[in-house]
Design a protein around this motif. Structure first.
Motif, mmCIF file in Angstrom:
data_model
loop_
_atom_site.group_PDB
_atom_site.id
_atom_site.type_symbol
_atom_site.label_atom_id
_atom_site.label_comp_id
_atom_site.label_asym_id
_atom_site.label_seq_id
_atom_site.Cartn_x
_atom_site.Cartn_y
_atom_site.Cartn_z
ATOM 1 N N ALA A 335 0.849 -1.203 0.000
ATOM 2 C CA ALA A 335 0.000 0.000 0.000
ATOM 3 C C ALA A 335 0.879 1.246 0.000
ATOM 4 O O ALA A 335 0.590 2.243 -0.676
ATOM 5 N N ASP A 336 1.995 1.194 0.750
ATOM 6 C CA ASP A 336 2.951 2.314 0.748
ATOM 7 C C ASP A 336 3.495 2.542 -0.657
ATOM 8 O O ASP A 336 3.599 3.674 -1.122
ATOM 9 N N VAL A 337 3.866 1.445 -1.324
ATOM 10 C CA VAL A 337 4.457 1.553 -2.664
ATOM 11 C C VAL A 337 3.475 2.194 -3.634
ATOM 12 O O VAL A 337 3.827 3.109 -4.389
ATOM 13 N N VAL A 338 2.211 1.744 -3.597
ATOM 14 C CA VAL A 338 1.198 2.299 -4.502
ATOM 15 C C VAL A 338 1.026 3.797 -4.251
ATOM 16 O O VAL A 338 0.967 4.606 -5.192
ATOM 17 N N GLN A 339 0.976 4.195 -2.963
ATOM 18 C CA GLN A 339 0.809 5.619 -2.644
ATOM 19 C C GLN A 339 2.015 6.430 -3.113
ATOM 20 O O GLN A 339 1.865 7.500 -3.723
ATOM 21 N N LEU A 340 3.215 5.908 -2.885
ATOM 22 C CA LEU A 340 4.428 6.625 -3.298
ATOM 23 C C LEU A 340 4.546 6.699 -4.821
ATOM 24 O O LEU A 340 5.075 7.668 -5.361
ATOM 25 N N GLN A 341 4.064 5.670 -5.509
ATOM 26 C CA GLN A 341 4.061 5.712 -6.982
ATOM 27 C C GLN A 341 3.175 6.849 -7.466
ATOM 28 O O GLN A 341 3.512 7.552 -8.421
ATOM 29 N N LYS A 342 2.047 7.051 -6.794
ATOM 30 C CA LYS A 342 1.141 8.132 -7.185
ATOM 31 C C LYS A 342 1.812 9.488 -6.958
ATOM 32 O O LYS A 342 1.707 10.396 -7.785
ATOM 33 N N PHE A 343 2.513 9.638 -5.834
ATOM 34 C CA PHE A 343 3.231 10.890 -5.567
ATOM 35 C C PHE A 343 4.303 11.120 -6.639
ATOM 36 O O PHE A 343 4.462 12.225 -7.151
ATOM 37 N N ALA A 344 5.054 10.042 -6.962
ATOM 38 C CA ALA A 344 6.136 10.161 -7.953
ATOM 39 C C ALA A 344 5.589 10.549 -9.324
ATOM 40 O O ALA A 344 6.215 11.305 -10.068
#
Length: 709
Positions: A335-344
């Motif tokens: 879930a962290d990875v998905v959220q950080l991908q959206k930020f990136a």
């Protein structure tokens, strides 16, 4: 150049030290010789003295470029307390205050002047009236799009060397990989700068990574034997910092939240309380800790996966600065990875940010010594495992990976280090695709020598070689794989390589996979997946059902996997199909989930209900980022909902989404720009440092305040 006795006397009188730390004396000597310098020194290593001490002994003024107003003030307060004449100029001051500083500069009453890059234009007239002896650029990684904290306003700083060609420049940062270091020198026009690279090895820090399930329970258990030790917990969202501090307070801990939304008075209270040991634990966003010289932080926890290794290293570096044993703990989930991908995906340097996030994820998933990974990332290679990380303390089963390593390294050598990991694997496996045939890689001696190993397994082995320092990724060259000094030992000196058994890796993966949730029917998604399957089938010249059956597509529609690990849980997805088609199908699912028209519940098909869902979550105290994540919508969409609800008369406190400093900055810009009608002039005025949505919020708040008055 001042004699050594005077330098030593100045060090003791103004800074209280009897001797220099490693590298400090070499750097200071180089500054006095008039050379340009790039200093890469980890947090707590003593960077500031490298320009503050020379500033006292040089005849004129030392100009210090610093990115943060709060950090600037702390630095100046500390210097004044030590009897050093210092001042700062930034947009928070009145014109009278700034005029007073200009007068002191003319009267030679200031030795160090701190200034934000945005405020440099204020000094144009003053520059011709004073002598600039040294230019120090702090947090220099901000100038580089390859760095982890790119700030557009820094890109103008290259003109300083042209304006003052004989004045030495010293650029300083705590973390910068090889690509960022070169970019800093090029952009600042100091290509011949002497580079000083301090060791990144903090042996007193233990390193541990855990799956992110039941984090609060794990944190409380972690703190049981640390009842009075100071620590920091870094979180991705403001809401999490507040939730976590409240939970810890309920357990009897003296904990406080710290983020950009907390008012200035409370932030000062938290910061001073932490420094003075009256507050034990700070739950913070990454805004906390820069410039805080607290030596007895005994532990640092990352509640969420950081977005890159540079930021992670800088944050754990705030623990154990007194060199006593200290602990670090990192939680991570997909879930962290998905959220950080959206930020990136919203960043200007999207591809670099995503590649660095991928590297951070590999660190968290790794079965190699974690200290080796961190040090090799910054170009510092060690051969022995550290013994002070969770992998070393509980090692996996290893295999002799020497032949595997030789095949991979030999391939990288033969293609002259010009390709990323995917193409290297294609060559090893003898792939017949355009990436190979266009460059005639099928003629290489190593073409096809690794076809007995699956694509995904090769990927894991090569990541391990990167983790152990035998290869490195050139982020600034489209992620090409490069050899290191250790590579030669494997290729030509018979060095043996141990690689973790891939069964162990699968165990780690299974531990971090969260059970998927049935998200209901989505006929539009099913149709998109069918179309994608048809296109891939035509391209490969095979029947569509050989890619995935309808039943498998139905399961994708139902569970909507957004990572490799989640995708592998779908019935009908094997390792080979994951390698061949996983990327395209996951991308289609993520794209579908991010569409503005997506409704998370059946009732949302009615006009206006989507705003009401956002309102319900807002009333539960969630931030824009958290609402976007929960509703699987873009943050810009949630922002538009918030503005629409506000305009419709709902009770929305806009001030919680924008800090006071930004409102004041927009207020001043509004006067300077003579009240422009569009947002673009504001955005250009701030050189991208303040986002469009933040500007819009600030203007709405100012308009409301104006109408009330």
């Amino acid at each position: 150049m001042p004699d050594q006795q005077l330098i030593s006397h100045t060090l003791k009188e103004y800074f209280g030290y009897d001797s220099f730390r490693p590298l400090q004396q070499d750097i200071i000597t180089s500054v006095f010789a008039g050379d340009d310098n790039l200093v890469i020194m980890p947090t707590g290593g003593g960077k500031s003295i490298c320009y503050q001490l020379p500033a006292l002994l040089l005849p004129g003024v030392t100009l210090v470029i610093s990115p943060l107003i709060a950090l600037m003030k702390d630095q100046v307060d500390g210097l004044l307390a030590n009897g050093i004449k210092a001042a700062f100029i930034n947009s928070s001051q009145t014109e009278t205050e700034q005029q007073d500083i200009y007068q002191k500069l003319s009267d030679k009453e200031i030795k160090l002047l701190y200034i934000a890059p945005e405020s440099l234009s204020f000094l144009d007239v003053i520059f011709s009236q004073i002598e600039i002896s040294l230019i120090a650029i702090d947090e220099a990684h901000c100038i580089s799009a390859w760095g982890h904290d790119f700030r557009p306003a820094y890109t103008q700083l290259g003109y300083l060397k042209n304006r003052f060609p004989k004045t030495p420049v010293i650029a300083l940062t705590a973390t910068a990989d090889k690509a960022t270091r070169q970019d800093i020198c090029d952009q600042l026009n100091i290509s011949n700068a002497k580079q000083h690279l301090a060791s990144f090895d903090r042996k007193n820090l233990s390193l541990e990574v855990r799956p992110g399930n039941k984090r609060i329970e794990q944190i409380i258990d972690f703190l049981k034997d640390k009842p009075n030790d100071s620590g920091i917990i870094y979180c991705l969202s403001r809401k999490t910092t507040e939730m976590l501090s409240e939970k810890l307070q309920n357990q009897g801990y003296n904990a406080e939240a710290y983020h950009a939304g907390v008012d200035h008075q409370k932030r000062s209270y938290v910061q001073e309380g932490f420094i003075n040991d009256t507050i034990q634990i700070v739950c913070a966003t990454i805004a906390f800790g820069m410039g805080i010289d607290k030596s007895n932080v005994r532990w640092v926890i990352h509640y969420n996966l950081p977005k890159n290794i540079e930021g992670y290293y800088q944050e754990i570096g705030r623990a154990g600065r007194d060199n006593l044993p200290s602990s670090t703990l990192l939680f991570h989930s997909y879930a962290d990875v998905v959220q950080l991908q959206k930020f990136a995906n919203m960043a200007g340097n999207q591809e670099v940010q995503l590649a660095k996030l991928d590297r951070m994820k590999q660190y968290a998933d790794s079965l190699s010594c974690r200290r080796k990974i961190l040090l090799s990332y910054f170009g510092e290679l060690i051969e022995e495992n550290c013994g002070n990380c969770d992998v070393c303390k509980n090692p996996p089963t290893f295999i002799d990976g020497t032949i595997i390593a030789q095949k991979a390294l030999s391939t990288v050598t033969r293609i002259k280090e010009q390709e990323p990991i995917g193409t290297v694997i294609d060559i090893l496996r003898g792939a017949q695709n355009t990436a190979v045939y266009d460059k005639e890689y099928q003629n290489l001696k190593t073409y096809g020598i690794g076809k007995d190993i699956a694509w995904r397994d090769w990927q894991q082995y090569i990541i391990q070689l990167i983790n152990q320092g035998y290869l490195e990724i050139a982020f600034h060259q489209n992620n090409k794989l490069k050899l290191t000094s250790l590579s030669k030992k494997v290729l030509f000196e018979g060095e043996k390589v141990s690689l973790a058994h891939l069964k162990e890796f699968e165990k780690v993966k299974q531990a971090t996979v969260v059970k998927q949730v049935d998200q209901g029917a989505a006929p539009n998604l099913f149709e998109k997946l069918r179309q994608l399957r048809l296109e891939l089938a035509k391209e490969a010249g095979i029947p569509a059902y050989q890619i995935f059956s309808d039943a498998t597509l139905k399961e994708m529609e139902k569970f909507r996997p957004m990572s490799d690990e989640e995708f592998m849980q779908i019935n009908g997805v094997g390792r080979q199909k994951m390698q061949n088609y996983g990327y395209q199908f996951i991308k289609a699912i993520i794209d579908f989930s991010s569409e503005k028209t997506k409704k998370t519940k059946k009732k949302s098909t009615k006009k206006g209900n989507t705003h009401l869902e956002t309102l319900t979550l807002y009333q539960q105290g969630l931030s824009i980022e958290e609402i976007a994540l929960q509703r699987q919508l873009a943050q810009s969409t949630i922002f538009s909902h918030i503005m629409k609800l506000y305009e419709n008369g709902e009770s929305i406190d806009l001030k919680q989404f924008v800090n006071k400093e930004d409102i004041n900055a927009v207020k001043n810009a509004k006067k300077e720009l003579d009240n422009p009608e569009t947002l673009k002039p504001y955005f250009e005025h701030f050189e991208g440092a303040i986002a469009y949505n933040t500007i819009k919020l600030a203007l709405t708040i100012l308009e409301e305040e104006s109408s009330k008055s």
